[in-house]
Scaffold this active site. Structure first.
Site, PDB file in Angstrom:
ATOM      1  N   CYS A 158       0.862  -1.174   0.000  1.00  0.00           N
ATOM      2  CA  CYS A 158       0.000   0.000   0.000  1.00  0.00           C
ATOM      3  C   CYS A 158       0.907   1.235   0.000  1.00  0.00           C
ATOM      4  O   CYS A 158       1.728   1.392   0.912  1.00  0.00           O
ATOM      5  CB  CYS A 158      -0.858  -0.044   1.260  1.00  0.00           C
ATOM      6  N   CYS A 174      -0.876   3.849  -6.415  1.00  0.00           N
ATOM      7  CA  CYS A 174      -1.759   3.184  -5.441  1.00  0.00           C
ATOM      8  C   CYS A 174      -1.935   1.757  -5.928  1.00  0.00           C
ATOM      9  O   CYS A 174      -2.145   1.535  -7.134  1.00  0.00           O
ATOM     10  CB  CYS A 174      -3.107   3.901  -5.387  1.00  0.00           C
TER      11      CYS A 174
HETATM   12  N1  DGL Z   1      -3.812   0.469  -1.930  1.00  0.00           N
HETATM   13  C1  DGL Z   1      -3.624   1.668  -1.185  1.00  0.00           C
HETATM   14  C2  DGL Z   1      -2.434   2.459  -1.744  1.00  0.00           C
HETATM   15  O1  DGL Z   1      -1.601   1.880  -2.418  1.00  0.00           O
HETATM   16  C3  DGL Z   1      -4.933   2.251  -1.058  1.00  0.00           C
HETATM   17  C4  DGL Z   1      -5.247   3.468  -0.564  1.00  0.00           C
HETATM   18  C5  DGL Z   1      -6.426   3.722   0.270  1.00  0.00           C
HETATM   19  O2  DGL Z   1      -6.882   2.879   1.011  1.00  0.00           O
HETATM   20  O3  DGL Z   1      -6.844   4.872   0.181  1.00  0.00           O
HETATM   21  O4  DGL Z   1      -2.265   3.628  -1.507  1.00  0.00           O
END
Ligand code: DGL
Length: 259
Positions: free
Chosen positions: A73, A183
């Protein structure tokens, strides 16, 4: 040599794009994935909240005896990995937007980055961006609403298409030639983005770089699993298990876990 699992966590189902890269690159490794969908999105939360959630996920993976943790993430990496690395005694691999390769390759000297508010406002992102974007215009766009739609199983919806068209318009007008996906949910949007973007714009993300770095660190710590038996790839979600199953094409076991 270690058969202990690699722990992976994300705010939800997006980090499965990183799991796919890891699994493709190291097919014999056992993995445990936590989808913290109950608390998604992380991107609009404060740094303190993101650190608190990252601690919760890390401690659960450590209870499950993971040998290394992949923070799949960008938002959690850019806000919490420094804290995690100084607090826990296992190697952590993070993911950050691939600004560097885009900045090195651009011919128009304009690149676009689509990421969450939490990532784009973090000190770590700013340091990386300042380091590599000298003389290059970086168009930053917060992907407001995108993660919520993906978490709701609406990756291919009309609503998503409208959102993406809105976010891409200023980038296309500014003549970007690289779009950085910052993301881990966003690789699932690549088919739709390819329909929206002019053909000469290239899309890059950091997934394969994370897999290579994970392997290098496992080797360095002598933690690679050299067995060639079929691995255990376990997925836990504290949200809608069916949406996680579906993004994994029903190929892996998904269990509900309240964490
Ligand atoms: N997958 C997360 C990232 O790479 C998600 C972001 C979120 O939950 O807003 O930033």
């Amino acid at each position: 040599m270690s058969t202990q699992a690699i722990g992976i966590f994300d705010s939800g189902i997006g980090g499965t794009s990183i799991f796919r890269e890891l699994h493709g690159y190291m097919p014999h490794e056992n993995t445990i994935y936590l989808a913290d969908s109950k608390n998604a999105p992380y991107g609009s939360k404060s740094e303190a909240e993101i650190i608190k959630l990252s601690i919760k996920n890390t401690e659960l993976l450590l209870e499950k005896n993971c040998k290394l943790i992949v923070v799949a993430c960008n938002t959690a990496t850019t806000n919490a990995i420094k804290y995690l690395r100084t607090t826990y005694n296992v190697p952590f691999i993070g993911i950050e937007p691939a600004i560097k390769p885009a900045a090195l390759r651009t011919k128009t000297n304009v690149i676009g980055i689509l990421a969450t508010k939490g990532t784009l406002s973090s000190a770590l992102f700013h340091n990386t961006s300042d380091l590599f974007s000298n003389g290059i215009k970086v168009i930053e766009q917060v992907g407001e609403g995108i993660v919520q739609l993906i978490e709701a199983g609406q990756t291919n919806s009309d609503e998503m298409k409208t959102l993406l068209e809105t976010y891409m318009k200023p980038m296309i007008e500014a003549d970007i030639d690289y779009l950085v996906l910052g993301c881990t949910h966003y690789p699932y949007l690549i088919p739709m983005l390819l329909e929206i973007l002019p053909k000469h714009i290239k899309i890059i993300d950091s997934g394969i770089a994370v897999a290579k770095q994970t392997k290098a660190i496992l080797e360095q710590h002598e933690l690679l699993n050299n067995r060639t038996n079929i691995p255990k790839n376990i997925f836990y979600s504290n949200g809608n298990v069916n949406i996680l199953r579906s993004i994994l094409n029903e190929e892996f076991d998904v269990e509900y876990l309240d964490f």
